[in-house]
Design a protein around this motif. Structure first.
Motif, PDB file in Angstrom:
ATOM      1  N   ASN A  75       0.828  -1.218   0.000  1.00 43.56           N
ATOM      2  CA  ASN A  75       0.000   0.000   0.000  1.00 43.56           C
ATOM      3  C   ASN A  75       0.859   1.263   0.000  1.00 43.56           C
ATOM      4  N   CYS A  76       2.045   1.186   0.609  1.00 38.28           N
ATOM      5  CA  CYS A  76       2.971   2.319   0.547  1.00 38.28           C
ATOM      6  C   CYS A  76       3.386   2.566  -0.903  1.00 38.28           C
ATOM      7  N   LEU A  77       3.699   1.521  -1.631  1.00 38.69           N
ATOM      8  CA  LEU A  77       4.125   1.654  -3.020  1.00 38.69           C
ATOM      9  C   LEU A  77       2.971   2.005  -3.957  1.00 38.69           C
ATOM     10  N   LEU A  78       1.747   1.739  -3.518  1.00 41.13           N
ATOM     11  CA  LEU A  78       0.569   2.085  -4.334  1.00 41.13           C
ATOM     12  C   LEU A  78       0.018   3.466  -4.005  1.00 41.13           C
ATOM     13  N   ALA A  79       0.475   4.069  -2.904  1.00 43.60           N
ATOM     14  CA  ALA A  79      -0.038   5.382  -2.495  1.00 43.60           C
ATOM     15  C   ALA A  79       0.279   6.428  -3.562  1.00 43.60           C
ATOM     16  N   ASP A  80      -0.703   7.280  -3.833  1.00 50.54           N
ATOM     17  CA  ASP A  80      -0.510   8.332  -4.841  1.00 50.54           C
ATOM     18  C   ASP A  80      -0.135   9.673  -4.222  1.00 50.54           C
ATOM     19  N   SER A  81      -0.405   9.862  -2.942  1.00 50.59           N
ATOM     20  CA  SER A  81      -0.075  11.134  -2.299  1.00 50.59           C
ATOM     21  C   SER A  81       1.141  10.966  -1.406  1.00 50.59           C
ATOM     22  N   ASP A  82       1.959  12.025  -1.319  1.00 51.77           N
ATOM     23  CA  ASP A  82       3.133  11.978  -0.456  1.00 51.77           C
ATOM     24  C   ASP A  82       2.736  11.816   1.006  1.00 51.77           C
ATOM     25  N   GLU A  83       1.633  12.425   1.393  1.00 50.82           N
ATOM     26  CA  GLU A  83       1.191  12.360   2.788  1.00 50.82           C
ATOM     27  C   GLU A  83       0.854  10.925   3.186  1.00 50.82           C
ATOM     28  N   ALA A  84       0.072  10.244   2.355  1.00 48.29           N
ATOM     29  CA  ALA A  84      -0.302   8.856   2.658  1.00 48.29           C
ATOM     30  C   ALA A  84       0.922   7.945   2.635  1.00 48.29           C
ATOM     31  N   ALA A  85       1.805   8.172   1.675  1.00 48.61           N
ATOM     32  CA  ALA A  85       2.998   7.338   1.571  1.00 48.61           C
ATOM     33  C   ALA A  85       3.920   7.535   2.771  1.00 48.61           C
ATOM     34  N   LEU A  86       4.065   8.768   3.239  1.00 46.94           N
ATOM     35  CA  LEU A  86       4.929   9.044   4.382  1.00 46.94           C
ATOM     36  C   LEU A  86       4.413   8.379   5.652  1.00 46.94           C
ATOM     37  N   ALA A  87       3.099   8.373   5.828  1.00 48.05           N
ATOM     38  CA  ALA A  87       2.518   7.729   7.013  1.00 48.05           C
ATOM     39  C   ALA A  87       2.819   6.235   7.007  1.00 48.05           C
ATOM     40  N   LEU A  88       2.695   5.605   5.845  1.00 48.85           N
ATOM     41  CA  LEU A  88       2.979   4.173   5.743  1.00 48.85           C
ATOM     42  C   LEU A  88       4.478   3.896   5.853  1.00 48.85           C
ATOM     43  N   ALA A  89       5.306   4.781   5.286  1.00 50.97           N
ATOM     44  CA  ALA A  89       6.758   4.610   5.383  1.00 50.97           C
ATOM     45  C   ALA A  89       7.231   4.727   6.830  1.00 50.97           C
ATOM     46  N   ALA A  90       6.610   5.624   7.587  1.00 47.54           N
ATOM     47  CA  ALA A  90       6.966   5.765   9.004  1.00 47.54           C
ATOM     48  C   ALA A  90       6.637   4.486   9.761  1.00 47.54           C
ATOM     49  N   ARG A  91       5.517   3.865   9.410  1.00 44.94           N
ATOM     50  CA  ARG A  91       5.154   2.595  10.041  1.00 44.94           C
ATOM     51  C   ARG A  91       6.153   1.501   9.671  1.00 44.94           C
ATOM     52  N   LEU A  92       6.590   1.494   8.415  1.00 49.42           N
ATOM     53  CA  LEU A  92       7.583   0.521   7.976  1.00 49.42           C
ATOM     54  C   LEU A  92       8.914   0.745   8.698  1.00 49.42           C
ATOM     55  N   ASP A  93       9.264   2.000   8.915  1.00 49.07           N
ATOM     56  CA  ASP A  93      10.504   2.314   9.627  1.00 49.07           C
ATOM     57  C   ASP A  93      10.456   1.790  11.060  1.00 49.07           C
ATOM     58  N   ALA A  94       9.309   1.939  11.707  1.00 45.95           N
ATOM     59  CA  ALA A  94       9.154   1.431  13.080  1.00 45.95           C
ATOM     60  C   ALA A  94       9.242  -0.094  13.102  1.00 45.95           C
ATOM     61  N   LEU A  95       8.632  -0.748  12.123  1.00 46.58           N
ATOM     62  CA  LEU A  95       8.713  -2.210  12.035  1.00 46.58           C
ATOM     63  C   LEU A  95      10.158  -2.656  11.804  1.00 46.58           C
ATOM     64  N   ASN A  96      10.900  -1.876  11.037  1.00 45.42           N
ATOM     65  CA  ASN A  96      12.294  -2.239  10.780  1.00 45.42           C
ATOM     66  C   ASN A  96      13.144  -2.123  12.039  1.00 45.42           C
ATOM     67  N   GLN A  97      12.860  -1.128  12.863  1.00 46.15           N
ATOM     68  CA  GLN A  97      13.575  -1.018  14.135  1.00 46.15           C
ATOM     69  C   GLN A  97      13.270  -2.217  15.034  1.00 46.15           C
ATOM     70  N   GLU A  98      12.006  -2.644  15.032  1.00 43.83           N
ATOM     71  CA  GLU A  98      11.633  -3.833  15.798  1.00 43.83           C
ATOM     72  C   GLU A  98      12.340  -5.062  15.253  1.00 43.83           C
ATOM     73  N   ARG A  99      12.406  -5.167  13.929  1.00 44.98           N
ATOM     74  CA  ARG A  99      13.078  -6.301  13.292  1.00 44.98           C
ATOM     75  C   ARG A  99      14.546  -6.340  13.677  1.00 44.98           C
ATOM     76  N   ARG A 100      15.199  -5.187  13.704  1.00 45.17           N
ATOM     77  CA  ARG A 100      16.621  -5.141  14.039  1.00 45.17           C
ATOM     78  C   ARG A 100      16.871  -5.618  15.471  1.00 45.17           C
ATOM     79  N   ALA A 101      15.990  -5.239  16.387  1.00 44.26           N
ATOM     80  CA  ALA A 101      16.151  -5.673  17.781  1.00 44.26           C
ATOM     81  C   ALA A 101      15.974  -7.183  17.901  1.00 44.26           C
ATOM     82  N   ILE A 102      14.967  -7.729  17.203  1.00 49.28           N
ATOM     83  CA  ILE A 102      14.739  -9.171  17.223  1.00 49.28           C
ATOM     84  C   ILE A 102      15.925  -9.906  16.608  1.00 49.28           C
ATOM     85  N   GLU A 103      16.406  -9.400  15.478  1.00 46.75           N
ATOM     86  CA  GLU A 103      17.521 -10.049  14.790  1.00 46.75           C
ATOM     87  C   GLU A 103      18.776 -10.047  15.657  1.00 46.75           C
ATOM     88  N   ALA A 104      19.026  -8.955  16.373  1.00 47.56           N
ATOM     89  CA  ALA A 104      20.221  -8.874  17.218  1.00 47.56           C
ATOM     90  C   ALA A 104      20.207  -9.967  18.286  1.00 47.56           C
TER      91      ALA A 104
END
Length: 439
Positions: free
Chosen positions: A300-329
Protein backbone atom coordinates in the motif's frame (compact mmCIF):
# COMPACT_ATOMS: atom_id res chain seq x y z
CA UNK A 1 38.25 -22.12 7.25
CA UNK A 2 40.84 -19.97 5.42
CA UNK A 3 39.86 -17.85 2.44
CA UNK A 4 41.78 -18.42 -0.76
CA UNK A 5 42.59 -15.38 -2.86
CA UNK A 6 42.52 -16.03 -6.59
CA UNK A 7 44.30 -13.47 -8.76
CA UNK A 8 43.16 -13.45 -12.37
CA UNK A 9 45.01 -12.02 -15.31
CA UNK A 10 43.21 -9.56 -17.57
CA UNK A 11 44.61 -11.63 -20.41
CA UNK A 12 41.89 -14.17 -19.55
CA UNK A 13 39.31 -11.57 -20.54
CA UNK A 14 40.05 -10.16 -23.98
CA UNK A 15 38.38 -6.79 -24.22
CA UNK A 16 38.16 -3.59 -26.22
CA UNK A 17 37.37 -1.03 -23.56
CA UNK A 18 38.95 1.90 -25.38
CA UNK A 19 41.74 4.25 -24.47
CA UNK A 20 39.48 6.78 -22.72
CA UNK A 21 38.99 4.63 -19.63
CA UNK A 22 41.49 4.73 -16.78
CA UNK A 23 43.61 1.53 -16.64
CA UNK A 24 42.25 0.69 -13.16
CA UNK A 25 38.69 0.90 -14.49
CA UNK A 26 39.63 -1.19 -17.50
CA UNK A 27 41.00 -3.90 -15.19
CA UNK A 28 37.97 -3.75 -12.86
CA UNK A 29 35.58 -4.11 -15.79
CA UNK A 30 37.64 -6.91 -17.31
CA UNK A 31 37.60 -8.83 -14.03
CA UNK A 32 33.80 -8.71 -14.20
CA UNK A 33 33.62 -10.04 -17.72
CA UNK A 34 33.05 -6.69 -19.43
CA UNK A 35 34.87 -7.01 -22.72
CA UNK A 36 33.80 -4.03 -24.81
CA UNK A 37 32.52 -0.49 -24.51
CA UNK A 38 29.11 -1.60 -25.79
CA UNK A 39 28.65 -3.59 -22.57
CA UNK A 40 28.77 -0.32 -20.65
CA UNK A 41 25.74 1.00 -22.55
CA UNK A 42 22.85 0.95 -20.05
CA UNK A 43 20.18 2.29 -22.42
CA UNK A 44 16.79 0.58 -22.61
CA UNK A 45 17.55 -0.41 -26.18
CA UNK A 46 20.09 -2.87 -24.78
CA UNK A 47 17.47 -4.90 -22.88
CA UNK A 48 16.77 -8.41 -24.05
CA UNK A 49 13.69 -8.22 -26.32
CA UNK A 50 10.37 -8.70 -24.56
CA UNK A 51 9.24 -11.25 -27.12
CA UNK A 52 12.13 -13.58 -26.31
CA UNK A 53 10.78 -14.43 -22.86
CA UNK A 54 8.68 -17.55 -23.36
CA UNK A 55 5.04 -17.23 -22.37
CA UNK A 56 4.79 -13.44 -22.58
CA UNK A 57 2.63 -13.46 -25.73
CA UNK A 58 0.22 -16.00 -24.22
CA UNK A 59 0.16 -14.10 -20.92
CA UNK A 60 -0.78 -10.92 -22.75
CA UNK A 61 -3.68 -12.61 -24.54
CA UNK A 62 -4.93 -14.05 -21.25
CA UNK A 63 -4.78 -10.65 -19.58
CA UNK A 64 -6.57 -8.97 -22.49
CA UNK A 65 -9.37 -11.54 -22.25
CA UNK A 66 -10.06 -10.30 -18.71
CA UNK A 67 -9.57 -6.57 -19.32
CA UNK A 68 -13.06 -5.34 -20.02
CA UNK A 69 -15.25 -7.40 -17.69
CA UNK A 70 -12.94 -9.49 -15.58
CA UNK A 71 -11.53 -9.08 -12.08
CA UNK A 72 -7.76 -9.58 -11.93
CA UNK A 73 -6.37 -10.46 -8.51
CA UNK A 74 -2.59 -10.23 -8.15
CA UNK A 75 -1.14 -12.56 -5.50
CA UNK A 76 2.36 -11.67 -4.42
CA UNK A 77 5.06 -12.76 -2.04
CA UNK A 78 5.81 -11.19 1.33
CA UNK A 79 9.28 -9.82 0.54
CA UNK A 80 10.46 -6.68 -1.26
CA UNK A 81 10.60 -8.43 -4.64
CA UNK A 82 7.03 -9.63 -4.18
CA UNK A 83 5.87 -6.20 -2.97
CA UNK A 84 7.40 -4.32 -5.90
CA UNK A 85 6.10 -6.95 -8.35
CA UNK A 86 2.59 -6.62 -6.93
CA UNK A 87 2.65 -2.82 -6.96
CA UNK A 88 3.98 -2.73 -10.52
CA UNK A 89 1.33 -5.12 -11.80
CA UNK A 90 -1.58 -3.42 -10.01
CA UNK A 91 -0.46 0.08 -11.02
CA UNK A 92 -0.04 -0.93 -14.66
CA UNK A 93 -3.38 -2.75 -14.93
CA UNK A 94 -5.27 0.11 -13.31
CA UNK A 95 -3.56 2.67 -15.54
CA UNK A 96 -4.29 0.65 -18.67
CA UNK A 97 -8.04 0.37 -18.39
CA UNK A 98 -8.62 -2.93 -16.61
CA UNK A 99 -12.09 -3.02 -15.11
CA UNK A 100 -10.89 -4.34 -11.75
CA UNK A 101 -7.38 -5.03 -10.49
CA UNK A 102 -6.51 -5.66 -6.86
CA UNK A 103 -4.00 -7.64 -4.81
CA UNK A 104 -3.81 -10.21 -2.05
CA UNK A 105 -0.60 -11.12 -0.26
CA UNK A 106 -0.39 -14.14 2.08
CA UNK A 107 0.41 -13.39 5.69
CA UNK A 108 3.46 -15.58 6.25
CA UNK A 109 2.44 -16.39 9.81
CA UNK A 110 -1.03 -17.66 8.85
CA UNK A 111 -0.68 -19.11 5.36
CA UNK A 112 3.00 -19.49 4.53
CA UNK A 113 4.46 -18.99 1.07
CA UNK A 114 2.78 -19.15 -2.33
CA UNK A 115 -0.63 -19.73 -3.83
CA UNK A 116 -1.89 -22.42 -1.46
CA UNK A 117 -5.41 -23.90 -1.52
CA UNK A 118 -6.11 -21.82 1.62
CA UNK A 119 -5.14 -18.62 -0.20
CA UNK A 120 -7.32 -19.61 -3.14
CA UNK A 121 -10.27 -20.06 -0.76
CA UNK A 122 -9.59 -16.59 0.64
CA UNK A 123 -9.25 -15.15 -2.86
CA UNK A 124 -12.60 -16.63 -3.93
CA UNK A 125 -14.37 -14.21 -1.58
CA UNK A 126 -13.30 -11.44 -3.97
CA UNK A 127 -14.69 -13.32 -6.99
CA UNK A 128 -11.67 -13.01 -9.31
CA UNK A 129 -11.88 -14.21 -12.89
CA UNK A 130 -8.09 -14.29 -13.19
CA UNK A 131 -5.37 -14.80 -10.57
CA UNK A 132 -1.89 -13.55 -11.45
CA UNK A 133 0.96 -14.71 -9.25
CA UNK A 134 4.07 -12.56 -8.99
CA UNK A 135 7.34 -13.80 -7.50
CA UNK A 136 5.65 -17.11 -6.64
CA UNK A 137 3.46 -19.81 -8.12
CA UNK A 138 5.88 -22.13 -9.88
CA UNK A 139 5.66 -24.62 -7.00
CA UNK A 140 1.98 -24.01 -6.18
CA UNK A 141 0.67 -27.20 -7.78
CA UNK A 142 -2.17 -27.82 -5.30
CA UNK A 143 -3.25 -24.19 -5.05
CA UNK A 144 -3.43 -23.68 -8.80
CA UNK A 145 -5.36 -26.92 -9.19
CA UNK A 146 -7.85 -25.58 -6.63
CA UNK A 147 -8.18 -22.29 -8.50
CA UNK A 148 -8.75 -23.97 -11.85
CA UNK A 149 -11.30 -26.33 -10.29
CA UNK A 150 -13.15 -23.24 -9.04
CA UNK A 151 -13.27 -21.84 -12.58
CA UNK A 152 -10.57 -19.21 -12.05
CA UNK A 153 -7.92 -18.69 -14.73
CA UNK A 154 -4.32 -18.52 -13.48
CA UNK A 155 -1.27 -16.75 -14.87
CA UNK A 156 2.00 -17.59 -13.12
CA UNK A 157 4.84 -15.08 -13.28
CA UNK A 158 7.81 -16.26 -11.24
CA UNK A 159 11.59 -16.64 -11.30
CA UNK A 160 12.11 -19.42 -8.78
CA UNK A 161 13.27 -22.83 -9.92
CA UNK A 162 10.49 -25.27 -10.84
CA UNK A 163 10.07 -28.68 -9.28
CA UNK A 164 9.53 -31.95 -11.07
CA UNK A 165 5.86 -31.12 -11.64
CA UNK A 166 4.73 -27.81 -13.13
CA UNK A 167 1.40 -26.38 -11.96
CA UNK A 168 -1.57 -26.57 -14.34
CA UNK A 169 -1.80 -22.80 -14.85
CA UNK A 170 -3.26 -21.34 -18.04
CA UNK A 171 0.08 -19.67 -18.73
CA UNK A 172 3.49 -19.74 -17.03
CA UNK A 173 6.14 -17.06 -17.52
CA UNK A 174 9.41 -17.99 -15.84
CA UNK A 175 12.89 -17.69 -17.36
CA UNK A 176 14.01 -20.70 -15.31
CA UNK A 177 11.48 -23.17 -16.70
CA UNK A 178 13.26 -25.84 -18.69
CA UNK A 179 13.49 -24.92 -22.37
CA UNK A 180 12.78 -21.23 -21.77
CA UNK A 181 15.73 -20.11 -23.88
CA UNK A 182 15.64 -16.58 -22.46
CA UNK A 183 18.97 -14.80 -22.37
CA UNK A 184 18.93 -14.16 -18.63
CA UNK A 185 18.01 -16.61 -15.90
CA UNK A 186 18.74 -13.94 -13.29
CA UNK A 187 15.55 -11.88 -13.60
CA UNK A 188 13.94 -11.15 -10.25
CA UNK A 189 10.21 -11.62 -9.83
CA UNK A 190 9.70 -7.92 -10.50
CA UNK A 191 11.75 -8.25 -13.69
CA UNK A 192 9.46 -11.01 -14.95
CA UNK A 193 6.40 -8.89 -14.07
CA UNK A 194 7.93 -5.96 -15.96
CA UNK A 195 8.46 -8.04 -19.09
CA UNK A 196 4.85 -9.24 -19.02
CA UNK A 197 3.58 -5.69 -18.56
CA UNK A 198 5.85 -4.40 -21.34
CA UNK A 199 4.39 -7.03 -23.66
CA UNK A 200 0.87 -6.06 -22.60
CA UNK A 201 1.47 -2.35 -23.25
CA UNK A 202 2.84 -3.13 -26.69
CA UNK A 203 -0.34 -5.01 -27.62
CA UNK A 204 -2.63 -2.37 -26.13
CA UNK A 205 -0.90 0.24 -28.26
CA UNK A 206 -0.94 -1.94 -31.36
CA UNK A 207 -4.70 -2.38 -30.98
CA UNK A 208 -5.26 1.32 -30.22
CA UNK A 209 -6.91 0.49 -26.89
CA UNK A 210 -5.25 3.25 -24.86
CA UNK A 211 -5.10 7.04 -25.00
CA UNK A 212 -1.76 8.62 -25.79
CA UNK A 213 -1.48 9.85 -22.21
CA UNK A 214 -1.31 6.32 -20.77
CA UNK A 215 1.99 5.61 -18.99
CA UNK A 216 4.51 3.36 -20.70
CA UNK A 217 6.02 0.27 -19.10
CA UNK A 218 9.30 2.17 -18.57
CA UNK A 219 7.55 4.40 -16.04
CA UNK A 220 7.54 1.46 -13.61
CA UNK A 221 11.30 0.91 -13.70
CA UNK A 222 11.74 2.57 -10.29
CA UNK A 223 9.89 -0.40 -8.79
CA UNK A 224 11.93 -2.82 -10.92
CA UNK A 225 15.22 -1.37 -9.66
CA UNK A 226 14.16 -1.59 -6.01
CA UNK A 227 12.85 -5.16 -6.26
CA UNK A 228 15.82 -6.42 -8.28
CA UNK A 229 18.42 -5.02 -5.88
CA UNK A 230 16.42 -6.12 -2.82
CA UNK A 231 16.24 -9.74 -4.01
CA UNK A 232 20.03 -9.94 -4.41
CA UNK A 233 19.78 -11.63 -7.81
CA UNK A 234 22.95 -11.63 -9.95
CA UNK A 235 23.43 -8.30 -11.70
CA UNK A 236 24.02 -9.68 -15.15
CA UNK A 237 23.92 -7.27 -18.07
CA UNK A 238 20.13 -7.33 -18.43
CA UNK A 239 19.57 -6.68 -14.73
CA UNK A 240 22.19 -3.92 -14.77
CA UNK A 241 20.20 -2.14 -17.46
CA UNK A 242 16.97 -2.49 -15.46
CA UNK A 243 18.59 -1.20 -12.27
CA UNK A 244 20.47 1.62 -13.99
CA UNK A 245 17.31 2.84 -15.72
CA UNK A 246 15.28 2.61 -12.52
CA UNK A 247 17.91 4.47 -10.51
CA UNK A 248 17.99 7.21 -13.14
CA UNK A 249 14.23 7.66 -12.80
CA UNK A 250 14.40 7.79 -9.01
CA UNK A 251 17.25 10.32 -9.04
CA UNK A 252 15.23 12.51 -11.39
CA UNK A 253 12.20 12.35 -9.07
CA UNK A 254 10.14 10.24 -11.48
CA UNK A 255 9.28 7.57 -8.97
CA UNK A 256 6.23 6.54 -6.96
CA UNK A 257 5.43 8.43 -3.77
CA UNK A 258 6.18 5.33 -1.71
CA UNK A 259 9.81 5.18 -2.83
CA UNK A 260 10.23 8.90 -2.14
CA UNK A 261 8.80 8.36 1.35
CA UNK A 262 11.02 5.36 2.08
CA UNK A 263 14.07 7.34 0.96
CA UNK A 264 13.00 10.15 3.29
CA UNK A 265 12.62 8.00 6.41
CA UNK A 266 15.91 6.24 5.57
CA UNK A 267 17.72 9.57 5.27
CA UNK A 268 18.85 8.92 1.68
CA UNK A 269 19.41 11.71 -0.84
CA UNK A 270 17.41 10.94 -3.95
CA UNK A 271 19.56 12.97 -6.36
CA UNK A 272 22.67 10.81 -5.95
CA UNK A 273 21.05 7.54 -4.86
CA UNK A 274 23.09 4.34 -5.31
CA UNK A 275 22.06 0.71 -5.65
CA UNK A 276 23.73 0.03 -2.29
CA UNK A 277 21.42 2.51 -0.58
CA UNK A 278 18.41 0.80 -2.12
CA UNK A 279 19.75 -2.52 -0.85
CA UNK A 280 20.79 -1.54 2.67
CA UNK A 281 18.47 1.37 3.53
CA UNK A 282 15.24 1.11 1.54
CA UNK A 283 14.75 -2.63 1.01
CA UNK A 284 15.05 -3.60 4.72
CA UNK A 285 12.27 -1.17 5.65
CA UNK A 286 10.02 -2.62 2.97
CA UNK A 287 10.94 -6.18 3.92
CA UNK A 288 10.21 -5.49 7.59
CA UNK A 289 6.47 -5.48 6.89
CA UNK A 290 6.52 -9.07 5.65
CA UNK A 291 8.91 -10.24 8.36
CA UNK A 292 7.19 -8.71 11.38
CA UNK A 293 3.62 -7.79 10.39
CA UNK A 294 1.86 -7.87 7.01
CA UNK A 295 3.37 -7.00 3.62
CA UNK A 296 0.10 -5.28 2.66
CA UNK A 297 1.53 -2.27 4.51
CA UNK A 298 4.53 -2.17 2.16
CA UNK A 299 2.46 -2.73 -0.98
CA UNK A 300 0.00 0.00 0.00
CA UNK A 301 2.97 2.32 0.55
CA UNK A 302 4.13 1.65 -3.02
CA UNK A 303 0.57 2.09 -4.33
CA UNK A 304 -0.04 5.38 -2.50
CA UNK A 305 -0.51 8.33 -4.84
CA UNK A 306 -0.07 11.13 -2.30
CA UNK A 307 3.13 11.98 -0.46
CA UNK A 308 1.19 12.36 2.79
CA UNK A 309 -0.30 8.86 2.66
CA UNK A 310 3.00 7.34 1.57
CA UNK A 311 4.93 9.04 4.38
CA UNK A 312 2.52 7.73 7.01
CA UNK A 313 2.98 4.17 5.74
CA UNK A 314 6.76 4.61 5.38
CA UNK A 315 6.97 5.76 9.00
CA UNK A 316 5.15 2.60 10.04
CA UNK A 317 7.58 0.52 7.98
CA UNK A 318 10.50 2.31 9.63
CA UNK A 319 9.15 1.43 13.08
CA UNK A 320 8.71 -2.21 12.04
CA UNK A 321 12.29 -2.24 10.78
CA UNK A 322 13.58 -1.02 14.14
CA UNK A 323 11.63 -3.83 15.80
CA UNK A 324 13.08 -6.30 13.29
CA UNK A 325 16.62 -5.14 14.04
CA UNK A 326 16.15 -5.67 17.78
CA UNK A 327 14.74 -9.17 17.22
CA UNK A 328 17.52 -10.05 14.79
CA UNK A 329 20.22 -8.87 17.22
CA UNK A 330 18.92 -11.22 19.93
CA UNK A 331 18.69 -14.12 17.49
CA UNK A 332 22.20 -13.51 16.18
CA UNK A 333 23.56 -13.69 19.71
CA UNK A 334 21.93 -17.11 20.15
CA UNK A 335 23.17 -18.28 16.74
CA UNK A 336 26.76 -17.12 17.25
CA UNK A 337 26.91 -18.92 20.58
CA UNK A 338 25.68 -22.09 18.86
CA UNK A 339 28.25 -21.99 16.04
CA UNK A 340 31.19 -21.18 18.31
CA UNK A 341 31.74 -24.92 18.85
CA UNK A 342 32.39 -25.39 15.12
CA UNK A 343 35.98 -24.41 15.87
CA UNK A 344 36.38 -27.40 18.18
CA UNK A 345 38.45 -30.23 16.77
CA UNK A 346 35.96 -32.76 18.12
CA UNK A 347 33.43 -31.80 15.44
CA UNK A 348 33.72 -34.15 12.48
CA UNK A 349 34.22 -32.90 8.89
CA UNK A 350 30.72 -34.10 7.97
CA UNK A 351 29.17 -32.06 10.77
CA UNK A 352 31.21 -29.05 9.68
CA UNK A 353 29.96 -29.14 6.06
CA UNK A 354 26.79 -27.21 6.89
CA UNK A 355 24.98 -25.62 9.78
CA UNK A 356 21.40 -26.18 10.98
CA UNK A 357 20.12 -23.84 13.69
CA UNK A 358 16.95 -23.77 15.78
CA UNK A 359 15.86 -21.94 18.90
CA UNK A 360 12.41 -22.14 20.46
CA UNK A 361 12.19 -18.35 20.90
CA UNK A 362 13.16 -17.38 17.36
CA UNK A 363 10.90 -15.35 15.07
CA UNK A 364 10.03 -17.11 11.82
CA UNK A 365 10.09 -13.86 9.85
CA UNK A 366 13.74 -13.22 10.70
CA UNK A 367 15.37 -16.66 10.36
CA UNK A 368 16.46 -15.89 6.79
CA UNK A 369 18.48 -12.91 7.98
CA UNK A 370 20.12 -15.00 10.70
CA UNK A 371 20.98 -17.72 8.18
CA UNK A 372 22.54 -15.09 5.92
CA UNK A 373 24.62 -13.53 8.69
CA UNK A 374 25.89 -16.88 9.99
CA UNK A 375 26.64 -18.07 6.45
CA UNK A 376 28.98 -15.10 6.04
CA UNK A 377 30.59 -15.94 9.37
CA UNK A 378 31.20 -19.67 8.85
CA UNK A 379 31.36 -19.67 5.03
CA UNK A 380 29.21 -22.73 4.56
CA UNK A 381 25.49 -23.33 3.87
CA UNK A 382 23.22 -22.46 6.81
CA UNK A 383 19.60 -23.27 7.63
CA UNK A 384 17.82 -21.51 10.48
CA UNK A 385 14.43 -22.69 11.81
CA UNK A 386 11.66 -21.20 13.91
CA UNK A 387 8.44 -22.73 15.19
CA UNK A 388 5.27 -21.70 13.35
CA UNK A 389 1.80 -21.28 14.80
CA UNK A 390 0.80 -24.79 13.65
CA UNK A 391 3.80 -26.22 15.59
CA UNK A 392 5.67 -27.04 12.37
CA UNK A 393 9.10 -25.56 11.70
CA UNK A 394 9.65 -22.91 9.04
CA UNK A 395 13.24 -22.81 7.83
CA UNK A 396 15.24 -20.48 5.65
CA UNK A 397 18.54 -21.43 4.04
CA UNK A 398 21.40 -19.44 2.58
CA UNK A 399 24.21 -20.96 0.55
CA UNK A 400 27.70 -20.31 -0.77
CA UNK A 401 29.06 -20.29 -4.30
CA UNK A 402 29.18 -23.80 -5.72
CA UNK A 403 26.39 -25.27 -3.57
CA UNK A 404 22.98 -24.98 -5.26
CA UNK A 405 20.82 -25.04 -2.16
CA UNK A 406 17.47 -25.64 -3.86
CA UNK A 407 18.93 -28.62 -5.73
CA UNK A 408 20.32 -29.92 -2.43
CA UNK A 409 16.81 -29.85 -0.95
CA UNK A 410 15.47 -31.57 -4.06
CA UNK A 411 18.04 -34.35 -3.60
CA UNK A 412 17.18 -34.72 0.08
CA UNK A 413 13.44 -34.85 -0.71
CA UNK A 414 14.07 -37.59 -3.28
CA UNK A 415 16.07 -39.67 -0.81
CA UNK A 416 13.78 -39.03 2.17
CA UNK A 417 10.31 -38.36 0.70
CA UNK A 418 8.62 -38.07 4.12
CA UNK A 419 11.12 -35.62 5.59
CA UNK A 420 10.40 -32.21 4.04
CA UNK A 421 6.76 -31.09 3.92
CA UNK A 422 7.45 -28.47 1.22
CA UNK A 423 10.32 -26.41 -0.11
CA UNK A 424 11.33 -23.99 -2.83
CA UNK A 425 13.94 -21.45 -3.78
CA UNK A 426 16.95 -20.98 -6.01
CA UNK A 427 20.72 -21.42 -6.00
CA UNK A 428 21.63 -19.21 -3.07
CA UNK A 429 18.46 -19.15 -0.95
CA UNK A 430 15.63 -21.53 -0.13
CA UNK A 431 12.81 -22.09 2.31
CA UNK A 432 11.25 -25.25 3.70
CA UNK A 433 8.74 -26.60 6.19
CA UNK A 434 9.40 -29.53 8.54
CA UNK A 435 7.48 -31.31 11.23
CA UNK A 436 9.09 -30.45 14.56
CA UNK A 437 9.80 -34.14 15.29
CA UNK A 438 11.89 -34.37 12.09
CA UNK A 439 14.35 -31.59 12.87
Amino acid sequence: MNLQIIRRSTAEHPQDLGATLHPVLQRAYAMRGVRSVTQLDMSLARLLPVGTLAGVAQAVELLLAHRARGHVLVIGDFDADGATSTALMVRALRAWGFAAADFLVPNRFEFGYGLTPEIVALAQKRAPTLIVTVDNGISSVAGIAAARAAGIDVLVTDHHLPGVELPAANVIVNPNVRGSGFGSSALAGVGVAFYVMAGLKRQLDARALLPGSAPGAAEFLDLVALGTVADVVPLDFNNRVLVAQGLARIRAGRCVAGIRALLSVAGCERADLTASELSFSVAPRLNAAGRIDDMSIGINCLLADSDEAALALAARLDALNQERRAIEARMQTDALAAVARLDERSVSPVQRSGVCLYHESWHQGVVGLVASRIKERVRRPVFAFARAADESLRGSGRSIAGVHIRDVLDCIAAREPDLIAKFGGHAMAAGLTLEFSKL
